[in-house]
Structure formats: structure tokens, C-alpha cells
Design an enzyme around this catalytic site. Sequence first.
Site, mmCIF file in Angstrom:
data_model
loop_
_atom_site.group_PDB
_atom_site.id
_atom_site.type_symbol
_atom_site.label_atom_id
_atom_site.label_comp_id
_atom_site.label_asym_id
_atom_site.label_seq_id
_atom_site.Cartn_x
_atom_site.Cartn_y
_atom_site.Cartn_z
ATOM 1 N N THR A 132 0.850 -1.201 0.000
ATOM 2 C CA THR A 132 0.000 0.000 0.000
ATOM 3 C C THR A 132 0.883 1.248 0.000
ATOM 4 O OG1 THR A 132 -1.684 -1.170 1.257
ATOM 5 C CG2 THR A 132 -1.785 1.233 1.338
ATOM 6 N N GLY A 133 0.402 2.289 -0.667
ATOM 7 C CA GLY A 133 1.111 3.571 -0.605
ATOM 8 C C GLY A 133 1.382 4.136 -1.979
ATOM 9 N N THR A 156 4.248 4.664 -3.521
ATOM 10 C CA THR A 156 5.247 3.935 -4.310
ATOM 11 C C THR A 156 4.631 2.670 -4.895
ATOM 12 O OG1 THR A 156 6.850 4.739 -2.676
ATOM 13 C CG2 THR A 156 7.658 3.160 -4.308
ATOM 14 N N LYS A 205 6.875 0.824 8.912
ATOM 15 C CA LYS A 205 5.795 0.860 7.937
ATOM 16 C C LYS A 205 4.498 1.255 8.641
ATOM 17 C CE LYS A 205 5.245 -2.255 4.950
ATOM 18 N NZ LYS A 205 4.862 -1.120 4.085
ATOM 19 N N GLY A 206 3.544 1.697 7.847
ATOM 20 C CA GLY A 206 2.234 2.032 8.413
ATOM 21 C C GLY A 206 1.864 3.485 8.243
ATOM 22 N N GLU A 233 -0.474 -5.458 5.906
ATOM 23 C CA GLU A 233 0.845 -5.550 5.258
ATOM 24 C C GLU A 233 1.692 -6.632 5.939
ATOM 25 O OE1 GLU A 233 1.224 -0.952 3.694
ATOM 26 O OE2 GLU A 233 2.140 -1.474 5.581
HETATM 27 C C1 5RP Z 1 1.460 2.012 4.225
HETATM 28 C C2 5RP Z 1 2.928 1.832 4.218
HETATM 29 C C3 5RP Z 1 3.698 2.374 3.060
HETATM 30 O O1 5RP Z 1 4.434 1.363 2.485
HETATM 31 C C4 5RP Z 1 4.604 3.462 3.554
HETATM 32 O O2 5RP Z 1 3.834 4.410 4.260
HETATM 33 C C5 5RP Z 1 5.316 4.141 2.388
HETATM 34 O O3 5RP Z 1 4.397 4.843 1.633
HETATM 35 P P1 5RP Z 1 4.820 5.708 0.378
HETATM 36 O O4 5RP Z 1 5.223 4.764 -0.696
HETATM 37 O O5 5RP Z 1 3.556 6.478 0.036
HETATM 38 O O6 5RP Z 1 5.933 6.624 0.802
HETATM 39 O O7 5RP Z 1 3.516 1.257 5.096
HETATM 40 O O8 5RP Z 1 0.886 1.579 5.415
#
Ligand code: 5RP
Length: 223
Positions: free
Chosen positions: A28-29, A31, A94-95, A103
Site C-alpha cells: 500500500t502507498g 510507491t 511501515k504504516g 501488510e
Molecule cells: C502504508 C505503508 C507504506 O508502504 C509506507 O507508508 C510508504 O508509503 P509511500 O510509498 O507512500 O511513501 O507502510 O501503510
Amino acid sequence: MTQDELKTLVGQAALQYVQPGSIIGVGTGSTVNKFIDALASMRGSIAGAVSSSVASTQRLQALGIKVFEAAEVDELAVYIDGADEIDHAGCMIKGGGAALTREKIVAAQSRQFVCIADDSKLVETLGHFPVPVEVIPMATRRITRQFGALGGLAVVRMKDGMPLVTDNGQHIVDVTGLKIADPPGFESEVNQWPGVVTVGVFAFQKAQVCLLGGPGGVKTMRF
Ligand code: 5RP
């Protein structure tokens, strides 16, 4: 290159870890969204995905990729996800997107965790980014005090003036002021506190590979 371009780069690079015919774990996120967009080019050659959030499920389905429940499948060959921080041993925070519990479940179901991140996420010691912890709401006050005793400051994550509610119906506290020199020890300890659903330190479900995007392109780190 901008941070957004670096995310696109690592999202595309992660395709090399996707085996045709397989079901893959998807995080999730922002990236991972780049990875999902790149995965659309392989939609005809993979069986589908197990997703770690409602948001990723919707994005995958919108691109015509079949989404399976985690409980419908056995082991996954690979789980691809981002991180808020990653250290030189592959341990992560993470989170940031509040999806840490699912996750960690999908990561645990996978043989290999491939982390995709831009180089701002690589740190010597975890803890600059606030550590997300998913908690059962009735335990929030006590857990906040327990983090205080460790020297941290735990704050309930808010959304639209109310505590954010996760996909699992729980709350998140974000903890600042911690330097996590021993990620497995920290994860083990906090996991034992009553009311903690998931701690956003991934030491036992750490990455085996990190595709790190920087000015020179994508660097592969193995742990
Ligand atoms: C979501 C996550 C994501 O992997 C983490 O927050 C990185 O996000 P991004 O790719 O938007 O920087 O742990 O719960």
C-alpha cells in the site's frame, strides 16, 4: 529526478520479481501505486494478487487484476511494498498509510519481501519517522503511557477531526522520540502489550531485497 519519478522507477523495476502465472502480494502507498500501474502491463500473464488494503484492492481491480483473499491462497512467492524507513539490515518502519496490519500478514505469507523506496527512506537507525502502532481503541490511553515510559510520545492519528479508523476498525497511534537500535527487541516487546494489534516495526517480516531509487538509478540491496 523528483521523488515521484524515483517512485515510478522503482515501481517499474519491481516487475522483474513478478513470476508469470503467480499470485503476488501487493502493499500500500504512493510507491506501490506506481508498481500497480506498471503491473497492468502484466495483467494477462499473472493469476492475480493478494492486497494489503482496500485502497490497493480498488486500484488493482480498476486495472483488471484479479484480487484474492489472503485466506484463499497458500504461500506467495513475493510481496512488494514500500516503507517509511528501511535500515541497512532490511528492517523497516511501515504504516504511514495505516495499512500495517494487513501488510504484515501478507508479508508473513510471502517467501520474499521486495521493498521499493526512494533513497530518502534509507536510514542508519530506525525512529526518525514516527512509529505507527495499530491499537484497539479501549487500550489507547494505557499504551500511550507505556510509550511515554520508553521516552516516546504517542499521538492518536486523526482524520477529519476524528480518530482515523483502519480497514480493521481500529485506531493508530504514531510514536515520536524513539531511536530503535534493536528492531527485533522493540517489535517483540511492544507486540506483548495488551491492546496492541500491530507494531509498525518490521523486523521479523523484514525485506530480503530493497530496490532503492536515487539519482544514479535503481540500486539493489540484499539482506
Ligand atoms: C502504508 C505503508 C507504506 O508502504 C509506507 O507508508 C510508504 O508509503 P509511500 O510509498 O507512500 O511513501 O507502510 O501503510
